[in-house]
Write an enzyme that holds these catalytic residues in place. Structure first.
Site, PDB file in Angstrom:
ATOM      1  N   HIS A 264     -77.761  75.331 -47.154  1.00 40.38           N
ATOM      2  CA  HIS A 264     -78.921  76.103 -47.758  1.00 40.38           C
ATOM      3  C   HIS A 264     -78.761  76.383 -49.427  1.00 40.38           C
ATOM      4  O   HIS A 264     -77.681  75.771 -49.693  1.00 40.38           O
ATOM      5  CB  HIS A 264     -79.373  77.271 -47.047  1.00 40.38           C
TER       6      HIS A 264
ATOM      7  N   GLU B 299     -78.660  83.570 -45.423  1.00 38.51           N
ATOM      8  CA  GLU B 299     -77.295  82.792 -44.914  1.00 38.51           C
ATOM      9  C   GLU B 299     -76.849  82.097 -46.157  1.00 38.51           C
ATOM     10  O   GLU B 299     -75.543  81.503 -46.266  1.00 38.51           O
ATOM     11  CB  GLU B 299     -77.956  81.762 -43.756  1.00 38.51           C
TER      12      GLU B 299
ATOM     13  N   HIS C 204     -72.806  76.715 -42.016  1.00 38.77           N
ATOM     14  CA  HIS C 204     -73.806  77.457 -41.779  1.00 38.77           C
ATOM     15  C   HIS C 204     -73.533  78.710 -40.953  1.00 38.77           C
ATOM     16  O   HIS C 204     -72.629  78.938 -40.179  1.00 38.77           O
ATOM     17  CB  HIS C 204     -74.742  76.524 -40.812  1.00 38.77           C
TER      18      HIS C 204
ATOM     19  N   GLU D 115     -71.643  76.034 -37.108  1.00 44.34           N
ATOM     20  CA  GLU D 115     -72.293  77.351 -37.035  1.00 44.34           C
ATOM     21  C   GLU D 115     -71.217  78.525 -36.744  1.00 44.34           C
ATOM     22  O   GLU D 115     -70.929  78.489 -35.534  1.00 44.34           O
ATOM     23  CB  GLU D 115     -73.687  77.141 -35.869  1.00 44.34           C
TER      24      GLU D 115
HETATM   25 ZN   LIG Z   1     -78.197  76.684 -41.631  1.00 42.54          ZN
END
Ligand SMILES: [Zn+2]
Length: 240
Positions: free
Chosen positions: A70, A85, A139, A201
């Site tokens: 992002h 995030e 992430h 993640e």
């Molecule tokens: Zn993400």
């Protein structure tokens, strides 16, 4: 006395002239020798660097691209505390980048170094253009139910499965969160990458406990070290 003095003077002048000639000859020969040595010196030092690397077992530098998920107009998930995030991924990715830079076997690269928007296509393209050895997208996860927590790692191409497993093993242990395993998924950045590509993640920003840990400097350092350890393990095992 005067005539003798002149003779001595003439003798001194002759000695002086001869000395000049000898000196010029010496200067010329030193110059000639040094230019040929300096020509050789370049080859010699280059050769010794190569053999030194060979002796140390460092066969080459692996190009690793760290991708902070992002950024800019794409804030990513919203954490329990309102943190986004994009800020977490940049903080952790920067730590991973600097740790990788300290390892002689790696050449670290990143897709972004500040809060800017980079398209998914451009992220993969950066690694493809570099002919990178590996691409690692970082992430923080999100889910409607705040009770859902844990660490999971993704790969898409079958060649990336082993790489994902090695990194995930270190990562899941370091985060201390629930181990949600290694999963295959067609995330765009993974699909577009020509190299080894995985997506991590780290934890759920929507889970209060995961998020508190993820935002702490200590947890980020531990997580970054684990990611680098996993990458290193994979490439060292592959070399041996
Ligand atoms: Zn993400």
């Amino acid at each position: 006395m005067k005539r003798i003095g002149r003779k001595q003077l003439q003798r001194r002048q002759a000695i002086f002239m001869i000395s000049i000639v000898i000196l010029m000859g010496m200067v010329w020969s030193i110059y000639a020798a040094s230019s040929s040595i300096s020509g050789n010196r370049i080859t010699t030092s280059a050769e010794s660097t190569v053999s030194l690397n060979k002796n140390k077992g460092v066969s080459k530098s692996y190009k690793i691209v760290i991708d902070a998920g992002h950024g800019g107009k794409d804030p990513g998930a919203e954490g329990v505390s309102g943190n986004r995030e994009r800020a977490y991924t940049l903080a952790l990715s920067t730590k991973v980048y600097y740790l990788l830079q300290q390892e002689p076997m790696f050449e670290a690269h990143s897709t972004r170094t500040d809060d800017t928007f980079v398209s998914l296509k451009d992220r993969a393209q950066i690694a493809n253009d570099l002919n990178a050895d590996a691409f690692i997208s970082i992430h923080g996860n999100t889910y409607g139910d705040p009770d859902v927590s844990g660490t999971e790692s993704y790969y898409y191409s079958d060649e990336s499965l082993l790489f994902a497993s090695k990194v995930h093993e270190q990562l899941a242990e370091a985060t201390g969160f629930k181990n949600r395993g290694v999963k295959k998924e067609g995330w765009e950045v993974l699909k577009l990458s020509n190299n080894l590509a995985i997506l991590l993640e780290i934890g759920f920003l929507t889970n209060p406990s995961d998020e508190t840990n993820m935002l702490s400097e200590m947890h980020q350092n531990r997580t970054a070290q684990a990611i680098v350890r996993g990458i290193k393990k994979y490439f060292l095992d592959r070399e041996s």
